[in-house]
Structure formats: C-alpha cells, structure tokens
Enzyme design. Structure first.
Site, PDB file in Angstrom:
ATOM      1  N   ARG A   1       1.206  -1.884  14.790  1.00  0.00           N
ATOM      2  CA  ARG A   1       1.454  -1.465  16.172  1.00  0.00           C
ATOM      3  C   ARG A   1       0.413  -0.419  16.543  1.00  0.00           C
ATOM      4  NH1 ARG A   1       4.656  -1.605  20.461  1.00  0.00           N
ATOM      5  NH2 ARG A   1       5.326   0.305  21.513  1.00  0.00           N
TER       6      ARG A   1
ATOM      7  N   HIS B   1      -8.091  -0.362   6.078  1.00  0.00           N
ATOM      8  CA  HIS B   1      -8.462  -1.576   6.807  1.00  0.00           C
ATOM      9  C   HIS B   1      -9.168  -2.535   5.846  1.00  0.00           C
ATOM     10  CE1 HIS B   1      -9.499  -3.971  10.302  1.00  0.00           C
ATOM     11  NE2 HIS B   1     -10.740  -4.073   9.831  1.00  0.00           N
TER      12      HIS B   1
ATOM     13  N   ASP C   1      -9.892   1.299  14.518  1.00  0.00           N
ATOM     14  CA  ASP C   1     -10.673   1.115  13.296  1.00  0.00           C
ATOM     15  C   ASP C   1     -12.069   1.740  13.363  1.00  0.00           C
ATOM     16  OD1 ASP C   1      -8.538  -0.386  12.299  1.00  0.00           O
ATOM     17  OD2 ASP C   1      -9.375  -2.282  13.030  1.00  0.00           O
TER      18      ASP C   1
ATOM     19  N   ASN D   1       0.827  -1.209   0.000  1.00  0.00           N
ATOM     20  CA  ASN D   1       0.000   0.000   0.000  1.00  0.00           C
ATOM     21  C   ASN D   1       0.861   1.258   0.000  1.00  0.00           C
ATOM     22  OD1 ASN D   1      -2.922  -0.253  -0.138  1.00  0.00           O
ATOM     23  ND2 ASN D   1      -2.734  -1.563   1.670  1.00  0.00           N
TER      24      ASN D   1
ATOM     25  N   LEU E   1      -0.921   2.736  18.237  1.00  0.00           N
ATOM     26  CA  LEU E   1      -0.305   4.003  18.632  1.00  0.00           C
ATOM     27  C   LEU E   1      -0.939   4.513  19.923  1.00  0.00           C
ATOM     28  CD1 LEU E   1      -0.342   5.496  15.064  1.00  0.00           C
ATOM     29  CD2 LEU E   1       1.723   4.886  16.330  1.00  0.00           C
TER      30      LEU E   1
END
Length: 311
Positions: free
Chosen positions: A91, A109, A145, A15, A93
């Site tokens: 990871r 996502h 998300d 990406n 944040l």
C-alpha cells in the site's frame, strides 16, 4: 537499550520473520515491538503472534489514505517505536506520513535500484537481458522506490531462469540484507564517523570553508582564516561525540547548559566563547545544527565575506 522497530506487512511476512529472528541475536541493536497489516489474512500475523510480538490489523478498504495511515501510525507510537520497516507492505503511504518518518522508515525492493522501480522487477530484468537481478534496502521517500540506498545484493540470472526462479533466490538475499541494513541504520546516529560526515557535509557548504585536523579532531575553518567548528569524538575520553561551535560568551554558554545540560556542555580548553553540542543522543535536529554552523561561521568570517552570505 535496543531501538524499537514496527514492521508493516501485507502477506506472508518472510522478510518480517528474517528481521525478527535476527533481532533475537545477542548483538542485534534493534527489537521488533509491533507488526501491523492492512490485510487480516496476512500469514505473517500468525507467525508474529506465535513469537510473542503484538500485532495490529486495519483493512484499508473504504478508508481515506490519510485516515488509514494515521490509525496505523497511532499504534506505532503507542508502542514507542522509533523506526518503521516496510516488509511487503502493498500500500502506498501518504506523503504526509512519509514526511513525518523521514529518515526513519525503510523498505526492501526486489531489484538493483534505480533499475526497475515498482512491480514485475524480475520480468523486466530478464527482458532487458541483464546478467543480474537483486535487492535493495532504501529509505522511504515520497517518490516510490527512489529514496537513499542503504545496501544492495546482486543475484545472478541463470540460463533458463523465470521470474519465479529468480524471485526465490532473491528472497534469500533479501533475508540477509534487510537485517544487516536495519542494524546499521539504527546505530548510525551514535556512530562517530557518520556523525562527523553529517557535520562535514554541512560545514563544507559554507563559503570558503576548509577542513583540517586539529588536536586530533576534525576542524572546519575559513581558508586562510579562523576556525569555526570542531567535531569532538571521545576527546579526553569523555565518551561524547559533539559539535563545538562559537557563541557570544559566558552568559549564553551558561544559559544553554542550564536549559539542557545533557545536550550542551562547556568544552574543555576552549573557553567561554564556545559551546559543545552533543550529537550522539539519537535525536539530532540537523536543520538546527546547520544553523549553528552558519552562525559560528559568521562569528569568524571577515566582514566582506560575511556580507556575501544570504540571510
């Protein structure tokens, strides 16, 4: 001038590569200025370096989360990046880091959010009997998300599909979607329609506010009362998108213009009781704009109505 973007990766960086190659198109409004990773073996680092993009690696093992985030952020700011794109950054944040980049950090996502936050998205879509999987680009918030959605592409689930076969097709969709959404995001702060909508959403929260069109501009006033704000968009061909708000008079007007002549101006035909506030400079403090609207509303509101406003 193109918007400067830093990309965080942990793996192959496909990406990131899609964002990078899209940035090389002549009409792309952003450029990749740094690729960062918490994984020294991330394959995307070699690709970025081969394309002449600076890279930075800092393994997170043994480091407190906030300390690792701060070190990564220092490199982002060193390159003067204005935006962060997470591209397979595995990871979580810290809330403090996310808050500092609110509205300026995006993620992609592999599901049609709000369905299937977290991991194993395609397995869950198959198990649920869904007809489509897909991908979503969203702003990053402290809730995993769950930030505002910027764009989605659905991808059909075919008979006999496995999580791996779905993932392969969804990846094609991700590569199309991410660059488009990032381009839209970095340009919206100068987009008159988006800026007008930000004013509208705040102005219409004020008591008895109504919207109308006045002199070709979006205008906000009190029902059956006076006007308290206009949005000027290239009015009189001045190239500006601005909020026009009430002030106390010529002294305040002169003081504001002197303090920041790029941001404040005297709006033509409005007189000394109004100030123009540029919205298209790319660094709007929307809380401050909300306060300007509240103050302008109070300046024209009937006394009984103004008394209802909680200060």
């Amino acid at each position: 001038m193109k918007a400067k973007v830093a990309v965080f990766i942990s793996g192959s960086g496909t990406n990131m590569a899609a964002l990078l190659y899209a940035s090389r198109l002549p009409d792309c409004p952003y450029e990749i200025v740094l690729v960062l990773s918490n994984n020294p073996d991330a394959g995307g680092l070699k690709l970025a370096a081969a394309e002449g993009i600076p890279t930075f690696v800092l393994p997170h093992k043994g480091m407190p989360r906030a300390e690792h985030d701060a070190a990564m952020e220092a490199q982002v700011r060193r390159r003067h990046a204005q935006w962060i794109a997470l591209a397979g950054y595995m990871r979580i944040l810290s809330a403090e880091f996310v808050a500092r980049w609110e509205g300026r950090m995006v993620n992609i996502h592999p599901s049609l959010l709000p369905k299937y936050t977290g991991l194993h998205t395609h397995e869950r879509a198959i198990a649920a009997g869904d007809s489509h999987a897909g991908c979503t680009v969203h702003l990053v918030t402290a809730d995993l998300d769950e930030g505002p959605i910027l764009g989605q592409i659905p991808v059909a689930i075919l008979p006999g599909d496995t999580p791996d076969t779905i993932a392969a097709r969804v990846l094609f969709a991700e590569h199309q979607l991410y660059a488009r959404c990032l381009a839209d995001l970095v340009t919206r702060e100068t987009d008159p329609a988006w800026l007008t909508e930000q004013i509208r959403s705040r102005a219409m929260q004020l008591p008895e506010a109504e919207e109308s069109l006045s002199h070709g501009m979006a205008c906000f006033g009190i029902v059956k009362g006076k006007k308290f704000a206009w949005v000027s968009s290239n009015h009189h061909h001045d190239g500006k998108t601005a909020l026009l708000a009430k002030i106390s008079g010529v002294d305040e007007q002169e003081q504001l213009i002197e303090s920041d002549p790029e941001r404040f101006f005297r709006p033509a035909y409005f007189g000394d009781g109004w100030i123009g506030i540029r919205l298209d400079l790319g660094d709007v403090d929307w809380d401050d704009i909300g306060e300007w609207l509240r103050r302008s509303w109070l300046a024209v509101a009937p006394r009984k109505l103004a008394a209802m406003m909680e200060f």
